[in-house]
Structure formats: C-alpha cells, structure tokens
Design an enzyme around this catalytic site. Sequence first.
Site, PDB file in Angstrom:
ATOM      1  N   GLY A 109       0.783  -1.223   0.000  1.00 61.36           N
ATOM      2  CA  GLY A 109       0.000   0.000   0.000  1.00 61.36           C
ATOM      3  C   GLY A 109       0.816   1.274   0.000  1.00 61.36           C
ATOM      4  O   GLY A 109       1.759   1.441  -0.767  1.00 61.36           O
ATOM      5  N   SER A 110       0.473   2.170   0.880  1.00 59.31           N
ATOM      6  CA  SER A 110       0.984   3.534   0.833  1.00 59.31           C
ATOM      7  C   SER A 110       2.446   3.694   1.228  1.00 59.31           C
ATOM      8  O   SER A 110       2.999   4.776   1.052  1.00 59.31           O
ATOM      9  CB  SER A 110       0.113   4.438   1.699  1.00 59.31           C
ATOM     10  OG  SER A 110      -1.152   4.565   1.104  1.00 59.31           O
ATOM     11  N   ILE A 111       3.078   2.669   1.735  1.00 57.55           N
ATOM     12  CA  ILE A 111       4.508   2.814   2.034  1.00 57.55           C
ATOM     13  C   ILE A 111       5.284   3.099   0.758  1.00 57.55           C
ATOM     14  O   ILE A 111       6.349   3.692   0.785  1.00 57.55           O
ATOM     15  CB  ILE A 111       5.059   1.584   2.795  1.00 57.55           C
ATOM     16  CG1 ILE A 111       6.420   1.896   3.418  1.00 57.55           C
ATOM     17  CG2 ILE A 111       5.178   0.382   1.893  1.00 57.55           C
ATOM     18  CD1 ILE A 111       6.378   2.925   4.507  1.00 57.55           C
ATOM     19  N   TYR A 125      -5.275  13.643   1.259  1.00 55.74           N
ATOM     20  CA  TYR A 125      -4.564  12.397   0.964  1.00 55.74           C
ATOM     21  C   TYR A 125      -5.047  11.825  -0.357  1.00 55.74           C
ATOM     22  O   TYR A 125      -6.241  11.778  -0.639  1.00 55.74           O
ATOM     23  CB  TYR A 125      -4.795  11.383   2.093  1.00 55.74           C
ATOM     24  CG  TYR A 125      -3.958  10.144   1.946  1.00 55.74           C
ATOM     25  CD1 TYR A 125      -2.634  10.160   2.324  1.00 55.74           C
ATOM     26  CD2 TYR A 125      -4.499   8.979   1.417  1.00 55.74           C
ATOM     27  CE1 TYR A 125      -1.852   9.017   2.196  1.00 55.74           C
ATOM     28  CE2 TYR A 125      -3.723   7.841   1.287  1.00 55.74           C
ATOM     29  CZ  TYR A 125      -2.402   7.872   1.675  1.00 55.74           C
ATOM     30  OH  TYR A 125      -1.629   6.761   1.555  1.00 55.74           O
TER      31      TYR A 125
END
Length: 194
Positions: A96-98, A189
């Site tokens: 995901g967002s990492i 975001y």
Amino acid sequence: MKRRDLLRTLGAVGAVTAVARVLDPPAAGGQSFPAVSGRSTTDNLASRLAASIQKHKVPGASAAVFRAGQWEVAAAGVTNITTGVDVTAETVMHIGSITKVLNATLVMQLVDEGRVELAAPLKRYLPDFQVADRDATERITVEMLLNHTCGIDGEYFPDAGPDAGRIEDVIPRIARQGQIHAPGAEVSYCNSGA
C-alpha cells in the site's frame, strides 16, 4: 503510528533506509547497532524484526534488501492474528501507501540530480497524464503529487489484482478521477498520487 515506531526501532527515520541501516548502519548513515556475533546479517535482521513486532504489537512483517549483489530476506510474526499463519519470505504483502515514501525518495534523488523539477507540471514527465478536470491536468505539479495537494479524488481503489499496478495501466484509470479541490488549494490524501 505503530509502523513508524517499528521503523524507528529498526534504526530508521524513513522507510527507504530502514533496512539498510540495520544491515549496514555506517554506510547508510544510521546509528550503529551491535551485530549478533556468529550470525549473518539476515539472521540479525530477522531477530531485530521479531523483537520490533513484539515491542510494537504488530502482527507480522517482512523485509527484503538487495545489497552487495545478494538478496537478504527476513520475516517474523503472523499474517492474521485469527488464523495464526506465519509470515514467510513468500508471503504476499499488500504494501500500500509505504510506496509513497519510496517514490518520493526516488523523485527527490532525481530532483537532486537536476533531472526533475518539483514545480514543473506533471505532464512534462508523464505526457499521457490527465484527470477529468482539464485545467487541473495542466496545473498539477510533481510537488503537488508528493505533498498531497494535487486535489485528485484519492478514494480510488481499483481491483487490479496482484502485481497489476503498473504506471502504464494506472494513468488511463486516473483520467476518470475528479477533483475534490483545486490543485495546490489544500491538503488531501491521494491514493492515486505518488
């Protein structure tokens, strides 16, 4: 917050350097950690990972590092606290967002090399990029993607399947995304961003 604490325990300020600092702290500019005598760096990484997930109550984690021409892999914990299935090197993780941190780091390296300008329109580097709002398409900059001020509606979770999130596939899907605010107007975001 738990992920950030986990990375700090591993000796990193950012996700990109977290594992590098554990494996080779002096070369990565990180703090020094005593090596466990008689153990490989992979074993040391695995033990640090296991201690970190326990300390921060993270169910499971894995790490892979390509260093000196070799892959080093470690895994600890479980994939699901209900099933108790162990995390292994082969466990598929939805990272995901990492990846936003990784992408931002790579872009900033290009900025440092003079190959990318943060204030430049994104279309300079991705000519096929567009969103539903044509004015926004022209105004969105590289920096706006990185700092989540692009205004692209970030609630976008396509069912692309595993390993199918290539840039060339995502750009046409983003073209249908609307704006929740004008580019640069505020912070929101954005999953479609960096």
